[in-house]
Write a protein that holds these residues in place. Structure first.
Motif, PDB file in Angstrom:
ATOM      1  N   LEU A 122       8.449 -20.326   3.535  1.00 28.26           N
ATOM      2  CA  LEU A 122       8.751 -21.329   4.488  1.00 28.26           C
ATOM      3  C   LEU A 122       8.509 -20.480   5.948  1.00 28.26           C
ATOM      4  N   LEU A 123       9.228 -19.217   6.087  1.00 23.18           N
ATOM      5  CA  LEU A 123       8.977 -18.573   7.231  1.00 23.18           C
ATOM      6  C   LEU A 123       7.480 -18.189   7.426  1.00 23.18           C
ATOM      7  N   GLU A 175       4.813 -19.912   6.419  1.00 19.18           N
ATOM      8  CA  GLU A 175       4.384 -21.142   6.926  1.00 19.18           C
ATOM      9  C   GLU A 175       4.528 -21.456   8.315  1.00 19.18           C
ATOM     10  N   GLU A 176       5.843 -21.237   8.661  1.00 18.67           N
ATOM     11  CA  GLU A 176       6.041 -21.584  10.233  1.00 18.67           C
ATOM     12  C   GLU A 176       5.196 -20.475  11.212  1.00 18.67           C
ATOM     13  N   ASP A 190       1.674 -21.714  11.010  1.00 20.07           N
ATOM     14  CA  ASP A 190       1.470 -22.883  11.755  1.00 20.07           C
ATOM     15  C   ASP A 190       1.433 -22.563  13.316  1.00 20.07           C
ATOM     16  N   SER A 191       2.291 -21.734  13.775  1.00 20.75           N
ATOM     17  CA  SER A 191       2.571 -21.346  15.174  1.00 20.75           C
ATOM     18  C   SER A 191       1.026 -20.808  15.757  1.00 20.75           C
ATOM     19  N   LYS A 229      -2.137 -23.413  15.687  1.00 19.72           N
ATOM     20  CA  LYS A 229      -2.002 -24.318  16.611  1.00 19.72           C
ATOM     21  C   LYS A 229      -3.167 -23.981  17.789  1.00 19.72           C
TER      22      LYS A 229
END
Length: 70
Positions: free
Chosen positions: A16-17, A19-20, A23-24, A27
């Motif tokens: 999850l980390l 992925e975050e 994603d950052s 963007k």
């Protein structure tokens, strides 16, 4: 950079980390040159036409070792 106490997180939490973090970064609009876009399109076409070979990481390492010793 080192993340402290990374071992305290479960694999799911680490994913999850990751992925975050991705994603950052994703963007931001990444600019590709026309030449790079053309090259990527050419390579995709080769894969789709089954005109390329794939190698495992072990294969690549073996080839590199042979070439280094030649």
């Amino acid at each position: 950079m080192k993340i402290k106490d990374l071992d305290k997180y479960t694999n799911a939490e680490k994913i999850l980390l990751a992925e975050e973090l991705w994603d950052s970064v994703a963007k931001d609009k990444l600019e590709l040159s026309d030449a790079l876009k053309e090259e990527l399109d050419r390579r995709i076409a080769l894969v789709e036409e089954d005109k390329t070979e794939f190698y495992t990481w072990d294969d690549v390492k073996s080839i590199l070792k042979k070439n280094r010793n030649a």
